[in-house]
Design a protein around this motif. Structure first.
Motif, PDB file in Angstrom:
ATOM      1  N   THR A 186      -2.024  -2.248  -3.841  1.00 34.04           N
ATOM      2  CA  THR A 186      -2.474  -1.825  -5.165  1.00 34.04           C
ATOM      3  C   THR A 186      -2.225  -2.939  -6.172  1.00 34.04           C
ATOM      4  OG1 THR A 186      -0.329  -0.831  -5.677  1.00 34.04           O
ATOM      5  CG2 THR A 186      -1.988   0.588  -4.663  1.00 34.04           C
TER       6      THR A 186
ATOM      7  N   GLN B 276      -6.861   0.076  -6.480  1.00 32.02           N
ATOM      8  CA  GLN B 276      -7.415  -0.671  -5.349  1.00 32.02           C
ATOM      9  C   GLN B 276      -8.896  -0.863  -5.621  1.00 32.02           C
ATOM     10  OE1 GLN B 276      -6.506   2.113  -2.240  1.00 32.02           O
ATOM     11  NE2 GLN B 276      -4.444   1.343  -1.918  1.00 32.02           N
TER      12      GLN B 276
ATOM     13  N   PRO C   5       0.834  -1.205   0.000  1.00 31.06           N
ATOM     14  CA  PRO C   5       0.000   0.000   0.000  1.00 31.06           C
ATOM     15  C   PRO C   5       0.862   1.245   0.000  1.00 31.06           C
ATOM     16  CG  PRO C   5      -0.038  -1.084   2.140  1.00 31.06           C
ATOM     17  CD  PRO C   5       0.642  -2.024   1.195  1.00 31.06           C
TER      18      PRO C   5
END
Length: 237
Positions: free
Chosen positions: A199, A224, A63
């Protein structure tokens, strides 16, 4: 919780832990409000042609701490700020009208909404028009915090609609938008939608404002996905 924010709050020597946490929450919400307003810009682009992009497969990444200048912010907090500021959160379908404007730099495109369902805030009616920010100027794609605007190729979208703001943009409401595809809301730096989660590539076509290059720029940081049912719950409460 942001370590720097916590350190700053504790350094103020506030003896009450609840007061410290309340101060942090206020600071984060002010930051979120600035991000919502910045991502929602103003509006005229060339003819209402929608450009479609798709991504290939890819491996998940960690992330982002802050992608392309967009702060990572929980959706619950985004929507809480929207409610506090009197913004509208909607699910809808949108189509570009062909009108555009660039009064203070970034180019904005006008979108007409249909099948509108207001999740929170003032009701938005089908047929309403809003401005989408491309974060591109007349000279080409920009490099600001947001990658512009993306929505589903059939027009499906989640939007946070901000009333007219005197920021040099076009007259009218501005919408920060995210695509809704197959029951999933697609988050990315397009509109500065980012949560603290991995992601990945998104292998489906998405629509963007012509010549904004929003998809490519958003894909560099990854996408996402969040179930629409979860987003509806966050937005409604």
């Amino acid at each position: 919780m942001d370590v720097d924010d916590l350190t700053t709050a504790l350094a103020s020597h506030t003896p009450d832990p609840e007061a410290v946490l309340a101060a942090l929450q206020t600071k984060r919400r002010k930051r979120a409000r600035r991000r919502i307003l910045a991502a929602g810009g103003a509006a005229v682009v060339a003819a209402g042609v929608i450009t479609l992009w798709s991504a290939g497969s890819g491996t998940p990444t960690a992330p982002p701490a802050a992608a392309d200048g967009c702060a990572v912010m929980p959706l619950q907090e985004d929507f809480a700020v929207a409610r506090e500021e009197g913004f509208s959160v909607v699910l809808a379908k949108g189509v570009l009208t062909g009108r555009s404007a660039s009064p203070a730099g970034p180019v904005y495109a006008e979108m007409r909404l249909s099948d509108v369902r207001t999740l929170s805030g003032p009701e938005i009616r089908s047929g309403s028009t809003v401005w989408l920010r491309s974060d591109a100027s007349s000279s080409g794609p920009g490099t600001g915090a947001s990658s512009g605007s993306l929505w589903a190729r059939d027009g499906s979208l989640l939007g946070v609609i901000t009333p007219q703001v005197d920021d040099g943009g076009p007259k009218g409401s501005v919408m920060r938008v995210a695509p809704v595809v197959d029951g999933q809301v697609v988050l990315s730096t397009a509109g500065c939608w980012l949560e603290d989660r991995p992601t990945h590539a998104f292998p489906r076509p998405l629509a963007e404002i012509p010549e904004s290059d929003s998809y490519r720029r958003a894909a560099e940081m990854g996408f996402q996905t969040v179930p629409l049912s979860e987003v509806e719950r966050f937005a409604s409460h």
